[in-house]
Design an enzyme around this catalytic site. Sequence first.
Site, PDB file in Angstrom:
ATOM      1  N   TYR A 294      16.731  29.917   7.112  1.00 34.49           N
ATOM      2  CA  TYR A 294      15.583  30.515   7.805  1.00 34.49           C
ATOM      3  C   TYR A 294      15.827  30.556   9.311  1.00 34.49           C
ATOM      4  CZ  TYR A 294      12.596  30.283   3.671  1.00 34.49           C
ATOM      5  OH  TYR A 294      12.032  30.463   2.434  1.00 34.49           O
TER       6      TYR A 294
ATOM      7  N   MET B  70      11.775  24.067   2.387  1.00 35.55           N
ATOM      8  CA  MET B  70      10.837  23.229   1.638  1.00 35.55           C
ATOM      9  C   MET B  70      11.554  22.371   0.596  1.00 35.55           C
ATOM     10  SD  MET B  70       7.491  24.270  -0.604  1.00 35.55           S
ATOM     11  CE  MET B  70       6.654  25.069   0.761  1.00 35.55           C
TER      12      MET B  70
ATOM     13  N   ARG C 256     -10.019  -0.873  14.775  1.00 38.23           N
ATOM     14  CA  ARG C 256      -9.845  -0.070  13.576  1.00 38.23           C
ATOM     15  C   ARG C 256     -10.804  -0.654  12.541  1.00 38.23           C
ATOM     16  NH1 ARG C 256      -4.053   0.883  10.660  1.00 38.23           N
ATOM     17  NH2 ARG C 256      -4.467  -1.272  10.034  1.00 38.23           N
TER      18      ARG C 256
ATOM     19  N   LYS D 210       0.844  -1.202   0.000  1.00 39.96           N
ATOM     20  CA  LYS D 210       0.000   0.000   0.000  1.00 39.96           C
ATOM     21  C   LYS D 210       0.878   1.249   0.000  1.00 39.96           C
ATOM     22  CE  LYS D 210      -0.235  -0.429   4.993  1.00 39.96           C
ATOM     23  NZ  LYS D 210      -0.872  -1.191   6.072  1.00 39.96           N
TER      24      LYS D 210
HETATM   25  C1  LIG Z   1      -0.107  -2.060   6.643  1.00 43.50           C
HETATM   26  C2  LIG Z   1      -0.641  -3.345   7.065  1.00 43.50           C
HETATM   27  C3  LIG Z   1       0.200  -4.428   7.266  1.00 43.50           C
HETATM   28  C4  LIG Z   1       1.709  -4.314   7.241  1.00 43.50           C
HETATM   29  O1  LIG Z   1       2.128  -3.717   8.462  1.00 43.50           O
HETATM   30  P1  LIG Z   1       3.647  -3.513   8.836  1.00 43.50           P
HETATM   31  O2  LIG Z   1       3.609  -3.008  10.217  1.00 43.50           O
HETATM   32  O3  LIG Z   1       4.182  -2.487   7.878  1.00 43.50           O
HETATM   33  O4  LIG Z   1       4.327  -4.814   8.682  1.00 43.50           O
HETATM   34  C5  LIG Z   1      -0.381  -5.659   7.534  1.00 43.50           C
HETATM   35  N1  LIG Z   1      -1.722  -5.786   7.631  1.00 43.50           N
HETATM   36  C6  LIG Z   1      -2.564  -4.746   7.487  1.00 43.50           C
HETATM   37  C7  LIG Z   1      -4.016  -4.957   7.626  1.00 43.50           C
HETATM   38  C8  LIG Z   1      -2.054  -3.491   7.216  1.00 43.50           C
HETATM   39  O5  LIG Z   1      -2.889  -2.456   7.096  1.00 43.50           O
END
Ligand SMILES: *Cc1c(COP(=O)(O)O)cnc(C)c1O
Length: 344
Positions: free
Chosen positions: A245, A293, A133, A40
């Site tokens: 800055y 930046m 969650r 992701k």
């Molecule tokens: C992002 C995610 C992972 C991976 O988590 P890490 O801590 O990066 O290993 C696994 N399962 C779900 C549901 C996630 O959202």
Amino acid sequence: MADLPTVPAPLRLRLDGEALVGNFRGCEARAGVPAIPAVKADGYGLGAREVVRRLHGAGAKAFAVATWAEAVALGRADLPLLVLHGFTPDCAAAAAALPLARPVLNTVAQCAAWKAAFPGRPADLMVETGMNRLGVQPAEISAADGIPVQIVHSHFACADEPGNPLTERQIARFREVAAATPGAAHAIANSAGIHWPGTSFSAVRPGLSLYGGEAFPAAQVRRVVTPEARIIQLRDVAVGEAVGYGATWVAERPSRIAVLNIGYADGIARRLGPYLKLHAGGRALPLAGRVSMDMLAADATGTELSEGDWVQLDWDLPQLSAASGCSQYELLVRLGDRFERIWI
Ligand SMILES: *Cc1c(COP(=O)(O)O)cnc(C)c1O
């Protein structure tokens, strides 16, 4: 403009493909079950397409993205992609275009929407065990009746904290969930979870560990990511003159200052400043003043550097994170679009 000129990328992200694959194999070896890489957020900022190509080559069979937009962007209709945010009817066209993709259904309504849109098509199911969650409650699992559920998932809240009792409670609850869903495979462990006994089930879902993050104290991982920036200008600064800055850095001796083309817009958070380590030509260059930046300044006094030279940032995720308070995840995913991603 029909023909845009090609422009060299101003920044480079050096990515170690062997380290990525080594980290993946390390996760699978520790867990003893297949790993489903989390790719992701564009592969945690590394570039999801290349990460998928390389880990598929190393034996990964399925991958996890957050959204259907990410699934489509991968351009891999040939792979099982798990969509962690689940399914809403407005994503039906994307799901139709990716016949092997499976939503990880999180709510009763998502289960109903999936059944209505794609009767008989497989999906995964997320079950809540203590993080609050995403996921259906254990008592709501029957919402997925009629869906060929491939993997029942849950997710740890605190697996990065050795001995945290919530993790043991989540493991116990997930065992009950697994007993109630004997027809499916089961997966709960993220990178940190793999370090707890009894968490492997049928598969694990590592993310951070693949990309060189230390998900659990003293976890052995290889570094994958090294950002590089370029010197735009070198200038001599007299004693008592300030740089940047806020004029927070003042020369205490005649100094040679290198101005680099990288800043907080590229993921180099301003609060990382005091802890950043920069290297060029075998020399360490201390930061001089605040991160801007699109720029930062380094003290290059006594070096032979020239304008146009490349400088490496020492992207030690655990150390930078511990010192600055920025999470290792944020240190990865904020590395922006100005980098050319170069796999070595
Ligand atoms: C992002 C995610 C992972 C991976 O988590 P890490 O801590 O990066 O290993 C696994 N399962 C779900 C549901 C996630 O959202």
